[in-house]
Scaffold this motif. Structure first.
Motif, PDB file in Angstrom:
ATOM      1  N   CYS A 249       0.679  -1.309  -0.138  1.00 21.91           N
ATOM      2  CA  CYS A 249      -0.228  -0.034   0.001  1.00 21.91           C
ATOM      3  C   CYS A 249       0.866   1.508  -0.216  1.00 21.91           C
TER       4      CYS A 249
ATOM      5  N   HIS B 177       0.139   3.631   0.868  1.00 21.99           N
ATOM      6  CA  HIS B 177       0.080   4.496   2.213  1.00 21.99           C
ATOM      7  C   HIS B 177      -0.283   3.751   3.767  1.00 21.99           C
TER       8      HIS B 177
ATOM      9  N   CYS C 255      -3.763   1.700   4.901  1.00 26.14           N
ATOM     10  CA  CYS C 255      -4.771   2.324   4.613  1.00 26.14           C
ATOM     11  C   CYS C 255      -5.875   1.826   4.583  1.00 26.14           C
TER      12      CYS C 255
ATOM     13  N   ARG D  13      -8.250   1.480   1.946  1.00 25.62           N
ATOM     14  CA  ARG D  13      -9.557   1.797   1.428  1.00 25.62           C
ATOM     15  C   ARG D  13      -9.057   1.831  -0.137  1.00 25.62           C
ATOM     16  N   CYS D  14      -7.599   1.434  -0.477  1.00 27.16           N
ATOM     17  CA  CYS D  14      -7.330   2.084  -1.627  1.00 27.16           C
ATOM     18  C   CYS D  14      -7.140   1.040  -2.807  1.00 27.16           C
ATOM     19  N   GLU D  15      -6.996   0.380  -3.998  1.00 29.39           N
ATOM     20  CA  GLU D  15      -7.011  -0.262  -4.501  1.00 29.39           C
ATOM     21  C   GLU D  15      -6.358  -0.941  -4.126  1.00 29.39           C
ATOM     22  N   GLN D  16      -5.189  -1.003  -4.137  1.00 35.47           N
ATOM     23  CA  GLN D  16      -3.795  -1.847  -3.359  1.00 35.47           C
ATOM     24  C   GLN D  16      -4.577  -2.907  -2.254  1.00 35.47           C
ATOM     25  N   CYS D  17      -4.259  -2.240  -1.507  1.00 33.58           N
ATOM     26  CA  CYS D  17      -5.313  -2.788  -0.105  1.00 33.58           C
ATOM     27  C   CYS D  17      -6.106  -4.055  -0.420  1.00 33.58           C
ATOM     28  N   ARG D  18      -7.082  -3.302  -1.438  1.00 34.33           N
ATOM     29  CA  ARG D  18      -8.700  -4.047  -1.396  1.00 34.33           C
ATOM     30  C   ARG D  18      -8.559  -5.571  -1.922  1.00 34.33           C
TER      31      ARG D  18
ATOM     32  N   HIS E 158      -4.237  -9.649  -5.664  1.00 32.27           N
ATOM     33  CA  HIS E 158      -2.564  -8.884  -5.350  1.00 32.27           C
ATOM     34  C   HIS E 158      -1.662  -8.603  -6.782  1.00 32.27           C
TER      35      HIS E 158
END
Length: 370
Positions: free
Chosen positions: A28, A30, A33, A35-40, A47
């Motif tokens: 991520c 951030h 976080c 919330r971002c596309e990477q986390c999802r 991923h």
């Protein structure tokens, strides 16, 4: 930053979840976080820069380990790091551990390895791998923490009483607490296993019970894996061109029998592991009941007669007290040792029926029945 990490903790403590969260934070931008596309995509297990390695078999094949090493050497595609999470590192045999060692010892600059095992014991992780990793211990969560996790999951829809019961009898195993809270079959299996200490006092009954326990675990494993086994066989037969006609088909299918036999062998090993895991879970419950009885027999209780640290099986308090009335604390300790020895024996190439019958005999001896 350290490139090789070892997450340890008892079953259900959340060591794999901790590794997953760390992997998510690494990819991520951030720092995790959520919330971002990477986390999802990391949460969904899709991923492109996180490689998840696990197995339903007894061992992670060395060929798979070699593929992991090659994948780990690739540059990350969208994140700053390429992360390899090996959830069942305790399933690496000597060949697999040796194949992984060089990469863990000197990983590429852009790669991070996260290994998960129950402990740092040499039986769970090769000493050579352990010494190359930074260790993170994930302790067993308290019942209150497990209860909070269950109540926070809206999909379960539990009342506070239901969550408290599941958390109290799960031994700090979050995954098992979820199953006990949501699955009637899981609750039935637990209740069945906890009959064992009472059946020790009934001649012949305990041996019939252990045989039935093995038979049910075997049947359940076969039923659970039936669909997956069939899908794998169909996929392999299709890749081998079995059933096709035409020139060159016979030549292409040479060696197909060997590959099918290898698949069947792998599937059988997977079913055996699942069956033994089910038996191991039952034995953990039995050991917990003897622990409760030992604490009561030793007088290690509060003013209300509750063992220090609480009952592991609060709904079986009456059985624990009856066992304590019949036996001295030393006898209960020997019973716990007998169950622990059986758990270790099940990890070896010993028929489960033989291991459980031997345990039953020792329990009868410890309780003064024979």
């Amino acid at each position: 930053m350290t490139h090789s990490w070892l997450f340890t903790g008892p079953p259900g403590s959340g060591r794999s979840i901790a590794a997953k969260v760390f992997a998510t934070a690494l990819v991520c931008p951030h720092g995790g976080c959520g919330r971002c596309e990477q986390c999802r995509s990391a949460a969904a297990g899709t991923h492109p820069d996180i490689l998840w390695v696990s197995t339903t078999g007894a061992v992670i094949p060395v060929d798979e380990v070699r593929k992991v090493v090659l994948e780990a050497a690739k540059l990350p595609g969208v994140a700053d790091w390429r992360v390899v999470v090996i959830e069942d590192a305790d399933r690496l045999n000597e060949s697999g551990a040796n194949a992984l060692l060089k990469s863990v010892e000197e990983p590429p600059k852009h790669t991070v390895f996260l290994l998960c095992t129950p402990s740092t014991d040499p039986r769970d992780i090769a000493i050579t791998l352990r010494s190359r990793c930074r260790h993170v211990y994930v302790p067993t969560p308290a019942p209150e923490q497990v209860e909070a996790v269950l109540l926070s999951d809206a999909t379960l829809g539990l009342t506070k009483e239901q969550a408290k019961w599941a958390a109290g009898v799960s031994g700090g195993h979050i995954g098992r607490a979820r199953r006990l809270a949501a699955d009637e079959k899981a609750r039935t299996k637990r209740a069945t296993a906890l009959k064992l200490p009472q059946l020790v006092y009934e001649p012949g009954a305990v041996y019939r019970f252990t045989s039935e326990l093995v038979a049910k675990a075997t049947e359940e494993a076969a039923s659970t894996m039936e669909g997956k086994d069939a899908e794998e066989r169909v996929a392999l037969e299709s890749s081998l061109g079995m059933g096709s006609k035409g020139r060159g088909v016979a030549k292409a299918q040479r060696g197909a029998t060997g590959q099918l036999k290898a698949l069947e062998k792998e599937q059988e090993a997977r079913r055996k592991r699942m069956m033994r895991d089910a038996l191991d879970l039952a034995l953990i419950d039995v050991a917990g009941l003897y622990r409760d009885a030992m604490m009561v027999a030793a007088g290690a209780v509060d003013e209300e007669g509750v063992p220090i640290g609480g009952f592991q099986h609060p709904d079986m308090a009456a059985t624990s007290k009856e066992l304590a009335r019949r036996n001295k604390p030393e006898a209960m300790v020997r019973c716990i040792d007998a169950v622990a020895e059986c758990r270790e024996t099940l990890k070896l190439n010993v028929r489960p029926e033989v291991a459980l019958d031997a345990m039953a005999g020792r329990l009868r001896e410890c309780c003064g029945v024979v």
